[in-house]
Design an enzyme around this catalytic site. Structure first.
Site, mmCIF file in Angstrom:
data_model
loop_
_atom_site.group_PDB
_atom_site.id
_atom_site.type_symbol
_atom_site.label_atom_id
_atom_site.label_comp_id
_atom_site.label_asym_id
_atom_site.label_seq_id
_atom_site.Cartn_x
_atom_site.Cartn_y
_atom_site.Cartn_z
ATOM 1 N N HIS A 1 -9.621 -3.823 13.586
ATOM 2 C CA HIS A 1 -9.403 -2.648 12.368
ATOM 3 C C HIS A 1 -9.243 -3.355 11.082
ATOM 4 O O HIS A 1 -9.841 -3.048 9.985
ATOM 5 C CB HIS A 1 -8.316 -1.596 12.651
ATOM 6 C CG HIS A 1 -8.031 -0.749 11.606
ATOM 7 N ND1 HIS A 1 -8.312 0.592 11.705
ATOM 8 C CD2 HIS A 1 -7.379 -0.954 10.431
ATOM 9 C CE1 HIS A 1 -7.627 1.407 10.665
ATOM 10 N NE2 HIS A 1 -7.178 0.422 10.002
ATOM 11 N N GLU A 2 -8.190 -4.123 11.069
ATOM 12 C CA GLU A 2 -7.904 -5.047 9.737
ATOM 13 C C GLU A 2 -9.244 -5.969 9.324
ATOM 14 O O GLU A 2 -9.424 -5.845 8.079
ATOM 15 C CB GLU A 2 -6.377 -5.811 9.686
ATOM 16 C CG GLU A 2 -5.405 -5.005 10.271
ATOM 17 C CD GLU A 2 -5.279 -3.594 9.612
ATOM 18 O OE1 GLU A 2 -5.418 -3.579 8.225
ATOM 19 O OE2 GLU A 2 -4.751 -2.684 10.210
ATOM 20 N N GLU B 1 -10.345 3.465 5.437
ATOM 21 C CA GLU B 1 -9.708 3.662 6.756
ATOM 22 C C GLU B 1 -10.344 4.415 7.737
ATOM 23 O O GLU B 1 -10.396 4.041 8.985
ATOM 24 C CB GLU B 1 -8.396 4.701 6.346
ATOM 25 C CG GLU B 1 -7.188 4.031 5.501
ATOM 26 C CD GLU B 1 -6.998 2.699 6.119
ATOM 27 O OE1 GLU B 1 -7.048 2.496 7.143
ATOM 28 O OE2 GLU B 1 -6.090 1.755 5.197
ATOM 29 N N ASN C 1 -4.514 -7.158 3.822
ATOM 30 C CA ASN C 1 -4.653 -8.251 2.687
ATOM 31 C C ASN C 1 -5.526 -9.321 2.888
ATOM 32 O O ASN C 1 -5.415 -10.071 4.085
ATOM 33 C CB ASN C 1 -3.444 -8.861 2.536
ATOM 34 C CG ASN C 1 -2.027 -7.877 2.734
ATOM 35 O OD1 ASN C 1 -1.959 -6.988 1.754
ATOM 36 N ND2 ASN C 1 -1.208 -8.291 3.637
ATOM 37 N N GLU D 1 0.779 -1.303 0.101
ATOM 38 C CA GLU D 1 -0.030 -0.067 -0.070
ATOM 39 C C GLU D 1 0.942 1.143 0.080
ATOM 40 O O GLU D 1 1.794 1.458 0.747
ATOM 41 C CB GLU D 1 -0.909 0.062 1.307
ATOM 42 C CG GLU D 1 -2.049 1.064 0.962
ATOM 43 C CD GLU D 1 -3.076 0.849 2.172
ATOM 44 O OE1 GLU D 1 -4.185 0.863 1.810
ATOM 45 O OE2 GLU D 1 -2.657 0.567 3.551
ATOM 46 N N GLY E 1 1.402 -0.368 11.158
ATOM 47 C CA GLY E 1 0.911 -1.200 12.321
ATOM 48 C C GLY E 1 0.564 -2.572 11.639
ATOM 49 O O GLY E 1 0.733 -3.359 12.136
ATOM 50 N N ALA E 2 -0.331 -2.456 10.503
ATOM 51 C CA ALA E 2 -0.632 -3.753 9.829
ATOM 52 C C ALA E 2 -1.335 -3.427 8.525
ATOM 53 O O ALA E 2 -1.422 -2.118 8.205
ATOM 54 C CB ALA E 2 -1.936 -4.405 10.813
ATOM 55 N N MET E 3 -1.553 -4.422 7.708
ATOM 56 C CA MET E 3 -2.029 -4.330 6.428
ATOM 57 C C MET E 3 -3.403 -5.441 6.096
ATOM 58 O O MET E 3 -3.137 -6.529 6.426
ATOM 59 C CB MET E 3 -1.187 -4.241 5.431
ATOM 60 C CG MET E 3 -1.563 -3.966 3.766
ATOM 61 S SD MET E 3 -2.231 -2.628 3.764
ATOM 62 C CE MET E 3 -3.290 -2.775 2.305
#
Length: 867
Positions: free
Chosen positions: A311-312, A334, A281, A139, A277-279
């Site tokens: 959140h993810e 987001e 996918n 990203e 923090g994270a993604m």
């Protein structure tokens, strides 16, 4: 490279011309292990083979377009069976595609580079055991560093990945995989965007579980769950808690979204040297491995991890199932994920007070971002990919989530969730713009979403709300008004749905006073002044709290009587959310130079020891330290540091032995330690010659104590080398690098500067650690020579390095600790003479300039308060 910074106009033109049917991607990652890559010349990057077969249609046969690829070499390109000359069609970032047919097949065989910056295919060598670990991070637009593609979110397609990995490795991707004939083959995905495809490969420690859900119609959903980390972190990996939160989240979102999780399996990879923090996918979420805790942490850390997991997970619907057309509408994923993370944390997990953390921590990020000169509407004007990269900010995340919380109050929770359900079903596997969601919400709520959108999504800046209380002769409320104000630069006044709370001091159990709410009213604030008729006639309050319960996004102000009450009785406020809101408001007053910084520090010293919420306490520690470093009068810093250290040590000794408050105070004491006695105590705690009852000095706390010792010359290179020998791990190496750069030496600072600015040998994680250690407030004198060097170097660094490293250097090395009018003038001189610099670079410098100017205003206020 020319063409690397894709523009919105180019993306729109390409989307109008092309539609994508499928990708087949083969990656040969066997080159990841071993020494120098066979056949590579000196200085060449280590590469891997990437073969992409891309099938797509063209609306105008005979037309011309391009595919995206950033790679050192392209071996072969074939378009519809015609071999193209890579030297003619590939310029380093784009592949020219001419004379397209109605239906096309593009095959690209390339050598792509492994990354050390956390972008593309990141390669990490674990210093503990020499094992190699790979993962991807794309990203907003780094999939093109791994395979040829159309790198924009609205050209979705199904993907089939195949990975040939070194023997003994496991590989993962978005779909379920199996090993056949030495190649990992993965199930075809649903149509998704390029930036959320993913590959993870290596000798990861992998734990499995499963989730089952039976719906009301009798259908059953089974989701294989997995979680992984480096082998070196396996002893610390609490996968059971990760799975617990994961299952709670899946239940919560199935209950509220009425759309089954659409991507098959659900793996979660905790990976090293991660930039984010994270993604999200789909099917393979990646997280920074710092969410695996090597030492004792407070519940705030576990709550934060749960929030990120949720959140993810929310992204599986908001962002992955339904994706924005272009990065202008980044908020469509987001902001929603940020809101839903806390919403689900409160509704599904043990972290039922997560809205307090949101009010105190996430909103602080939003308030800062929204007062910078680079602030922008939530629906931003994103011209190109560099703009997009910088807009992963406090506006898009925290302000957007705060505005959604206001929206829920405005339309009602049931209407909000029903609108989301319709949005998913109408747009599944497609791309949307803001109007698609707003129309669904307008249907379910009956509210005018166009007017709401104009006020909240299409304007920038934060409003302040201040109560005005007029009392009658009998001492009751004759009139309570709320005054709404806006900054000159962003004069929009917005509609706010707020709760107004009236508080008064009253005797509590044991004769202790308490500050409690005795009246509350919800009201729609609109325009410059609103009367709260419902509270007329109430007994006179000691405190009026506008935005009680934190329903809207605003800066809370106080009337004089309320501020006097807080100075005297903030610790007596019994409701933790109300208390957190008051602390946040006081910090905003400090940052706005309306409250002297030394007064804020005094409030922390007086009342922080009584703070029950550990997350709020840790935020107070961070704010107090920031007040000391940035906002107090320079000649009061030493005294302020002494007062904070004395107060922290007092609370450390009073805290419950072995408890999380004790741990928080220990870390804060290390942050503010300044005297010789403080240094001796930290050394004693490290060596075991001093002891505080119940305080376990584990490895992570040892490093937390060593950094201030190194910064004050009390821990030299040999001490840090011995500590690394004790903790010879990737985490230990990062800590050591930071501590080495913190040492108070002219030579050390020169070495750290050169390692970051003049060389690209360090990985992203070690760049970050070096910058963190370099910038030590305790020795501003050693950093003074680097102010001029900074302005001389940043344009070259921005041009030569990846955008992530460029951002780290430009933000992290700005001479903010040289807080003088001269530094402000030097910043203005650079901006004035570099009007043609890349807009993203100018934005970073403008933001740093604004922080510096704010610090100088705060110092002036603090000087004035000292008389």
């Amino acid at each position: 490279m020319p063409g690397e910074n894709l523009s919105r106009d180019e993306a729109q033109e390409r989307a109008a011309l092309l539609s994508v049917d499928s990708y087949d991607v083969f990656l040969d990652l066997r080159s990841a292990v071993g020494g120098t890559e066979p056949g590579a010349a000196a200085g060449e990057p280590r590469t891997f083979r990437s073969v992409t077969t891309l099938r797509f249609r063209c609306a105008e046969p005979g037309g011309t377009s391009f595919a995206d690829l950033i790679a050192p070499r392209v071996t072969a390109v074939s378009l519809n069976g015609r071999d193209l000359d890579p030297g003619e069609v590939f310029d380093g970032s784009r592949i020219l595609l001419e004379d397209l047919a109605a239906e096309n097949e593009l095959v690209v065989d390339a050598q792509c580079a492994y990354s050390r910056t956390g972008e593309g295919m990141h390669r990490f060598v674990d210093p503990e055991d020499g094992e190699v670990y790979l993962y991807t991070q794309y990203e907003p637009a780094d999939a093109r560093r791994v395979f040829a593609n159309f790198e924009q979110p609205d050209l979705k397609a199904p993907f089939r990945f195949e990975v040939q990995a070194p023997e003994g490795w496991t590989a993962w991707s978005n779909g379920l995989g199996e090993l056949a004939d030495g190649v990992w083959k993965f199930a075809e995905t649903k149509p998704i965007s390029t930036y959320i495809t993913a590959v993870v490969a290596g000798p990861y420690h992998y734990v499995t579980d499963s989730y089952t859900r039976t719906f009301d119609d009798g259908t059953k959903l089974e989701i294989p769950l997995g979680a992984m980390c480096r082998k070196g972190l396996a002893p610390h990996f609490d996968a059971d808690d990760v799975f617990l939160v994961t299952k709670q989240g899946l239940d919560f979102f199935h209950d509220h979204f009425d759309y089954p999780y659409p991507f098959g399996k659900y793996d979660q990879a905790f990976v090293p040297e991660y930039n984010l923090g994270a993604m999200e996918n789909p099917g393979l979420v990646t997280f920074r491995e710092e969410y695996i805790f090597r030492g004792k942490v407070t519940q705030t850390s576990y709550e934060a991890r749960a929030n990120v997991i949720l959140h993810e997970m929310a992204h599986m619907w908001f962002g992955d199932l339904v994706t924005m057309v272009w990065w202008d509408d980044l908020w469509l994923k987001e902001s929603f994920a940020d809101f839903m993370g806390t919403f689900a944390n409160v509704g599904a997990t043990r972290f039922t007070d997560a809205w307090i953390t949101f009010a105190n921590r996430r909103k602080a990020w939003a308030y800062r971002a929204d007062q910078l000169p680079s602030t922008h509407p939530i629906t931003a004007d994103i011209r190109d990919l560099q703009d997009a990269k910088l807009n992963f900010d406090g506006i898009t995340y925290a302000k957007g989530a705060s505005v959604l919380k206001q929206l829920v109050a405005y339309v009602g929770q049931d209407a909000f969730l029903e609108g989301a359900r319709r949005y998913f079903k109408r747009n599944a596997y497609g791309n949307t713009r803001v109007g698609d969601l707003l129309s669904a919400l307008e249907e379910t709520s009956g509210r005018d979403m166009a007017a709401w959108s104009r006020s909240w999504l299409q304007t920038a800046g934060v409003n302040s709300l201040t109560p005005q209380v007029i009392l009658s002769a009998e001492g009751r409320v004759a009139e309570l008004g709320i005054v709404q104000e806006a900054a000159e630069s962003h004069p929009e006044l917005r509609p706010h749905r707020v709760a107004v709370g009236l508080y008064r001091r009253s005797p509590g159990e044991g004769g202790d006073g308490s500050l409690v709410r005795y009246a509350r009213a919800e009201v729609d604030v609109d325009g410059p002044r609103t009367i709260v008729t419902e509270l007329a006639g109430a007994a006179a309050p000691d405190l009026v709290l506008v935005n009680d319960d934190d329903l809207t996004y605003c800066k809370i102000r106080f009337d004089e009587g309320s501020l006097a009450t807080l100075r005297d009785a903030l610790g007596e406020m019994t409701d933790p959310l109300a208390r957190a809101l008051c602390w946040s408001a006081l910090w905003n007053l400090t940052r706005d130079a309306l409250l002297p910084a030394r007064d804020f520090i005094a409030l922390v010293l007086r009342f922080a020891g009584r703070e029950s919420d550990i997350g709020v306490l840790q935020m107070l520690h961070a704010w107090a330290n920031s007040a000391l470093v940035n906002y107090v009068a320079p000649d009061w810093r030493a005294q302020g540091a002494q007062l904070l250290a004395e107060g922290a040590l007092k609370e450390l000794r009073l805290a419950e032995p072995g408890g999380q408050h004790q741990l928080a105070w220990a870390r804060f004491f290390a942050d503010v330690a300044s005297s010789e006695a403080d240094v001796r105590l930290l050394q004693g705690l490290l060596e075991g010659t001093a002891e505080i009852d119940g305080l376990e000095v584990d490895q992570e706390l040892r490093w937390a104590f060593l950094e201030p010792l190194a910064a004050r010359g009390a821990a030299d290179e040999s001490v840090l080398a011995a500590e690394l020998a004790r903790d010879d791990t990737a985490s230990g190496k990062r800590h050591q690098v930071r501590c080495l750069a913190a040492r108070p030496s002219v030579a050390v600072k020169a070495q750290a500067w050169a390692a970051v600015v003049e060389s690209d040998a360090l990985s992203n994680a070690l760049v970050e650690a070096t910058i963190s250690g370099f910038a030590q407030p305790s020795r501003r004198d050693l950093l003074a020579p680097y102010a001029a060097k900074y302005f001389a170097a940043i344009e070259r660094v921005w041009a030569e390095r990846s955008i992530q490293i460029g951002m780290d250097v430009v933000r992290g090395l700005f001479p903010s600790l040289q807080d003088s009018p001269e530094t402000l003038e030097a910043t203005d001189a650079w901006l004035g003479s570099h009007e043609d610099a890349p807009p993203a670079l100018r934005r970073l410098v403008l933001e740093a300039r604004d922080d510096l100017a704010r610090a100088l205003r705060g110092q002036a206020r603090d000087i004035a308060a000292a008389g």
